[in-house]
Design a protein around this motif. Structure first.
Motif, PDB file in Angstrom:
ATOM      1  N   GLY A 187     -11.237  -3.495   7.016  1.00 21.17           N
ATOM      2  CA  GLY A 187     -10.796  -4.589   7.863  1.00 21.17           C
ATOM      3  C   GLY A 187      -9.446  -5.155   7.491  1.00 21.17           C
ATOM      4  O   GLY A 187      -9.046  -6.206   8.009  1.00 21.17           O
ATOM      5  N   LYS A 188      -8.726  -4.461   6.616  1.00 19.42           N
ATOM      6  CA  LYS A 188      -7.422  -4.948   6.158  1.00 19.42           C
ATOM      7  C   LYS A 188      -6.278  -4.009   6.548  1.00 19.42           C
ATOM      8  O   LYS A 188      -5.208  -4.055   5.955  1.00 19.42           O
ATOM      9  N   GLY A 189      -6.528  -3.145   7.520  1.00 21.93           N
ATOM     10  CA  GLY A 189      -5.465  -2.287   8.030  1.00 21.93           C
ATOM     11  C   GLY A 189      -5.303  -0.956   7.342  1.00 21.93           C
ATOM     12  O   GLY A 189      -4.414  -0.180   7.687  1.00 21.93           O
ATOM     13  N   VAL A 190      -6.169  -0.650   6.368  1.00 19.84           N
ATOM     14  CA  VAL A 190      -6.042   0.622   5.647  1.00 19.84           C
ATOM     15  C   VAL A 190      -6.363   1.795   6.563  1.00 19.84           C
ATOM     16  O   VAL A 190      -5.646   2.801   6.585  1.00 19.84           O
ATOM     17  N   SER A 191      -7.435   1.670   7.342  1.00 18.22           N
ATOM     18  CA  SER A 191      -7.812   2.759   8.259  1.00 18.22           C
ATOM     19  C   SER A 191      -6.701   3.046   9.254  1.00 18.22           C
ATOM     20  O   SER A 191      -6.382   4.210   9.530  1.00 18.22           O
ATOM     21  N   ARG A 192      -6.099   1.993   9.790  1.00 17.52           N
ATOM     22  CA  ARG A 192      -5.015   2.175  10.761  1.00 17.52           C
ATOM     23  C   ARG A 192      -3.818   2.884  10.103  1.00 17.52           C
ATOM     24  O   ARG A 192      -3.250   3.803  10.692  1.00 17.52           O
ATOM     25  N   ALA A 193      -3.472   2.471   8.892  1.00 19.97           N
ATOM     26  CA  ALA A 193      -2.350   3.102   8.198  1.00 19.97           C
ATOM     27  C   ALA A 193      -2.633   4.574   7.913  1.00 19.97           C
ATOM     28  O   ALA A 193      -1.750   5.434   8.050  1.00 19.97           O
ATOM     29  N   LEU A 194      -3.861   4.871   7.523  1.00 18.47           N
ATOM     30  CA  LEU A 194      -4.235   6.263   7.262  1.00 18.47           C
ATOM     31  C   LEU A 194      -4.166   7.085   8.542  1.00 18.47           C
ATOM     32  O   LEU A 194      -3.711   8.234   8.536  1.00 18.47           O
ATOM     33  N   MET A 195      -4.640   6.524   9.656  1.00 18.17           N
ATOM     34  CA  MET A 195      -4.595   7.258  10.918  1.00 18.17           C
ATOM     35  C   MET A 195      -3.164   7.449  11.409  1.00 18.17           C
ATOM     36  O   MET A 195      -2.822   8.513  11.948  1.00 18.17           O
ATOM     37  N   MET A 207       0.845  -1.202   0.000  1.00 13.91           N
ATOM     38  CA  MET A 207       0.000   0.000   0.000  1.00 13.91           C
ATOM     39  C   MET A 207       0.874   1.243   0.000  1.00 13.91           C
ATOM     40  O   MET A 207       1.905   1.287   0.664  1.00 13.91           O
ATOM     41  N   ASN A 208       0.455   2.239  -0.764  1.00  7.48           N
ATOM     42  CA  ASN A 208       1.184   3.496  -0.887  1.00  7.48           C
ATOM     43  C   ASN A 208       0.268   4.643  -0.483  1.00  7.48           C
ATOM     44  O   ASN A 208      -0.925   4.630  -0.802  1.00  7.48           O
ATOM     45  N   ILE A 209       0.812   5.613   0.245  1.00  3.24           N
ATOM     46  CA  ILE A 209       0.011   6.765   0.660  1.00  3.24           C
ATOM     47  C   ILE A 209       0.587   8.030   0.034  1.00  3.24           C
ATOM     48  O   ILE A 209       1.787   8.290   0.122  1.00  3.24           O
ATOM     49  N   LYS A 210      -0.278   8.795  -0.616  1.00  2.00           N
ATOM     50  CA  LYS A 210       0.099  10.057  -1.248  1.00  2.00           C
ATOM     51  C   LYS A 210      -0.731  11.182  -0.641  1.00  2.00           C
ATOM     52  O   LYS A 210      -1.802  10.955  -0.067  1.00  2.00           O
ATOM     53  N   THR A 211      -0.247  12.405  -0.795  1.00  2.00           N
ATOM     54  CA  THR A 211      -1.082  13.548  -0.427  1.00  2.00           C
ATOM     55  C   THR A 211      -2.122  13.759  -1.521  1.00  2.00           C
ATOM     56  O   THR A 211      -1.923  13.358  -2.677  1.00  2.00           O
ATOM     57  N   LEU A 212      -3.231  14.365  -1.152  1.00  2.00           N
ATOM     58  CA  LEU A 212      -4.284  14.631  -2.130  1.00  2.00           C
ATOM     59  C   LEU A 212      -3.767  15.505  -3.265  1.00  2.00           C
ATOM     60  O   LEU A 212      -4.178  15.353  -4.419  1.00  2.00           O
ATOM     61  N   ALA A 219       0.935  11.496  12.313  1.00  2.00           N
ATOM     62  CA  ALA A 219       2.294  11.963  12.023  1.00  2.00           C
ATOM     63  C   ALA A 219       2.271  13.352  11.391  1.00  2.00           C
ATOM     64  O   ALA A 219       3.101  14.215  11.712  1.00  2.00           O
ATOM     65  N   ILE A 220       1.307  13.591  10.502  1.00  2.00           N
ATOM     66  CA  ILE A 220       1.155  14.920   9.890  1.00  2.00           C
ATOM     67  C   ILE A 220       0.823  15.952  10.966  1.00  2.00           C
ATOM     68  O   ILE A 220       1.406  17.040  11.000  1.00  2.00           O
TER      69      ILE A 220
END
Length: 282
Positions: free
Chosen positions: A89-97, A1-6, A102-103
């Motif tokens: 239920g696959k950890g996406v919400s936790r990763a986003l939080m 999974m990769n997280i980018k800014t909007l 951190a932000i």
């Protein structure tokens, strides 16, 4: 999974993440491109500090973030956390939080705020794990109301711009984000005084007009009774907008607000219950 800014995403990617993220939610919030951009600008959300999660180049989750100075403290608002149904239920919400917190810490936020649907126990439990606590119960109200008043009643109503509320000594700045004057610059505001020129209350609202040119709905963002105000003053406040029967929608009113109890006793129904949550940094 990769997280980018909007800001690193296309408009289509951000909109897809939002609409899929709230699919099948307690209250679905499906938006068009225009609605998405209007929300981003109108509610002071930051594209550079909001984030989108990707899985296999597909946007699968989003957190919208806004930042303001409230009562002298740098305050953040989580303006929506959503995850696509296939990735819940696959950890996406936790990763986003984790990335969101951190932000906030990099931005030296002192108070983080959000609202969650009261029935959404999974989300509330997640927020608690990240240090949020429930601070208020919030209600959306809706129903018909007619301001029946004695026209002989003496009081003064001053119509002002929403941004002028911030300069009133009696203004209460710490309100749910979407109910602040900053989020409602296109709305209207009134301040009410008794015969001794003491402020007794104020309104922040928006009117919706029908095709016949009459007011159809009053959307209330703030209705505050001050020290010298009484619940009995509420119909007088609203009569300065119209004394005809109209629809009233009250947005995120505190359950403890005397106006909330007044409206429920006078026919408005609770349509949605939320909790306000905050995380504090010392």
């Amino acid at each position: 999974m990769n997280i980018k800014t909007l800001s690193q995403c296309t408009l289509e990617q951000g909109l897809h993440a939002w609409n899929k993220g709230f699919e099948g939610y307690f209250v679905e919030i499906d938006m068009s491109e225009e609605m998405f951009l209007t929300r981003l600008v109108g509610e002071g959300l930051s594209s550079k500090l909001s984030i989108v999660a990707f899985a296999n180049d597909e946007p699968v989750g989003i957190v919208m973030n806004g930042f303001r100075q409230i009562d002298g403290k740098k305050t953040s608002w989580n303006g929506g956390t959503g995850v696509s149904p296939n990735y819940r239920g696959k950890g996406v919400s936790r990763a986003l939080m984790e990335e969101t917190i951190a932000i906030y810490e990099r931005e030296q936020v002192e108070i983080a705020t959000l609202e969650a649907i009261k029935e959404n126990e999974v989300a509330i439990a997640l927020y608690k794990k990240f240090g949020y606590v429930i601070t208020n119960n919030l209600l959306f109200l809706r129903g018909d109301f007619e301001a029946k008043v004695d026209k002989q009643r003496s009081f003064q109503a001053n119509t002002i711009r929403p941004e002028q509320l911030a300069h009133l000594p009696v203004y209460q700045e710490d309100v749910p984000w979407q109910c602040s004057w900053q989020s409602n610059k296109q709305g209207e505001a009134k301040v009410f005084y008794n015969d001794d020129q003491e402020a007794i209350g104020y309104l922040l609202y928006r009117t919706v007009w029908n095709q016949e040119g009459a007011i159809d709905t009053i959307i209330l963002y703030q209705l505050e009774l001050l020290e010298n105000g009484k619940v009995e003053d509420i119909p007088y406040f609203l009569s300065t907008i119209t004394d005809e029967k109209v629809k009233i929608t009250a947005v995120n009113f505190l359950a403890s607000n005397p106006a909330t109890d007044f409206f429920i006793k006078n026919g408005l129904e609770v349509t949605t219950e939320q909790v306000q949550m905050k995380k504090y940094w010392s």
